[in-house]
Design a protein around this motif. Structure first.
Motif, PDB file in Angstrom:
ATOM      1  N   UNK A  63       0.827  -1.163  -0.071  1.00 27.32           N
ATOM      2  CA  UNK A  63       0.184   0.005  -0.047  1.00 27.32           C
ATOM      3  C   UNK A  63       0.968   1.275   0.098  1.00 27.32           C
ATOM      4  N   UNK A  64       2.029   1.270   0.762  1.00 23.23           N
ATOM      5  CA  UNK A  64       2.870   2.408   0.500  1.00 23.23           C
ATOM      6  C   UNK A  64       3.506   2.738  -0.728  1.00 23.23           C
ATOM      7  N   UNK A  65       3.640   1.475  -1.620  1.00 23.18           N
ATOM      8  CA  UNK A  65       4.160   1.941  -2.649  1.00 23.18           C
ATOM      9  C   UNK A  65       3.097   2.441  -3.821  1.00 23.18           C
ATOM     10  N   UNK A  66       1.851   1.871  -3.491  1.00 30.72           N
ATOM     11  CA  UNK A  66       0.841   2.555  -4.236  1.00 30.72           C
ATOM     12  C   UNK A  66       0.560   3.879  -3.914  1.00 30.72           C
ATOM     13  N   UNK A  67       0.696   4.121  -2.554  1.00 32.72           N
ATOM     14  CA  UNK A  67       0.294   5.533  -2.324  1.00 32.72           C
ATOM     15  C   UNK A  67       1.374   6.319  -2.964  1.00 32.72           C
ATOM     16  N   UNK A  68       2.680   6.163  -2.759  1.00 28.99           N
ATOM     17  CA  UNK A  68       3.661   7.004  -3.371  1.00 28.99           C
ATOM     18  C   UNK A  68       3.219   7.021  -5.018  1.00 28.99           C
ATOM     19  N   UNK A  69       2.868   5.866  -5.515  1.00 30.41           N
ATOM     20  CA  UNK A  69       2.755   6.028  -7.019  1.00 30.41           C
ATOM     21  C   UNK A  69       1.338   7.048  -7.417  1.00 30.41           C
ATOM     22  N   UNK A  70       0.463   6.981  -6.568  1.00 32.25           N
ATOM     23  CA  UNK A  70      -0.484   7.624  -6.526  1.00 32.25           C
ATOM     24  C   UNK A  70      -0.401   9.175  -6.360  1.00 32.25           C
TER      25      UNK A  70
END
Length: 148
Positions: free
Chosen positions: A47-54
């Motif tokens: 989720x952190x990686x997805x959050x950074x991408x978003x």
């Protein structure tokens, strides 16, 4: 010797002592915990990686939106000003706003003191030196463009 009788040999080898069995059990518990922690970290990182991408995508959309807004303002100015004057006015407005925001930011850094104040002084000196070279060249280019 009662321990050896209680723990028959495994696979036809020597008898397993209670200390060996304890070491194997502890090692297995540690391996299971490491697997569990690794899984938890992987689950937390997704989720952190997805959050950074978003957030990066949101930043890209912000830049595109600012560009579109700038184009809209330019088109509105061009409705009642010559094209070059509209572009020059919009550019001057952006530069003036940038200078004001930079001055406010540098004042905040100076107020913080310590290494922040030194950084503010270094940035101010670098900007002054650059402006000292760019402004005369820009004004000459603008004069030449207006003479056409």
């Amino acid at each position: 010797m009662g321990d050896v009788a209680a723990n028959p040999p495994e696979g036809g080898g020597r008898p397993v002592s209670p200390a060996d069995r304890l070491a194997e059990d502890v090692a297995e518990v540690v391996r299971a915990e490491v697997r569990s922690v690794r899984g938890q970290l992987a689950d937390a990182a997704r989720p952190a990686g997805l959050g950074v991408a978003l957030l990066a995508a949101a930043g890209g959309c912000l830049v595109l939106g600012a560009g579109a807004a700038s184009t809209t303002v330019l088109r509105m100015l061009e409705a009642f000003l010559p094209r070059r004057l509209a572009a020059a006015g919009l550019t001057a407005g952006y530069l003036a706003t940038a200078a004001l925001l930079a001055r406010l930011g540098l004042n905040q850094l100076r107020a913080a003191g310590g290494s922040s104040a030194r950084l503010a002084d270094e940035v101010r000196d670098a900007v002054s030196a650059t402006a000292g070279r760019v402004v005369p060249a820009g004004s000459t280019a603008a004069r030449d463009a207006l003479k056409r």
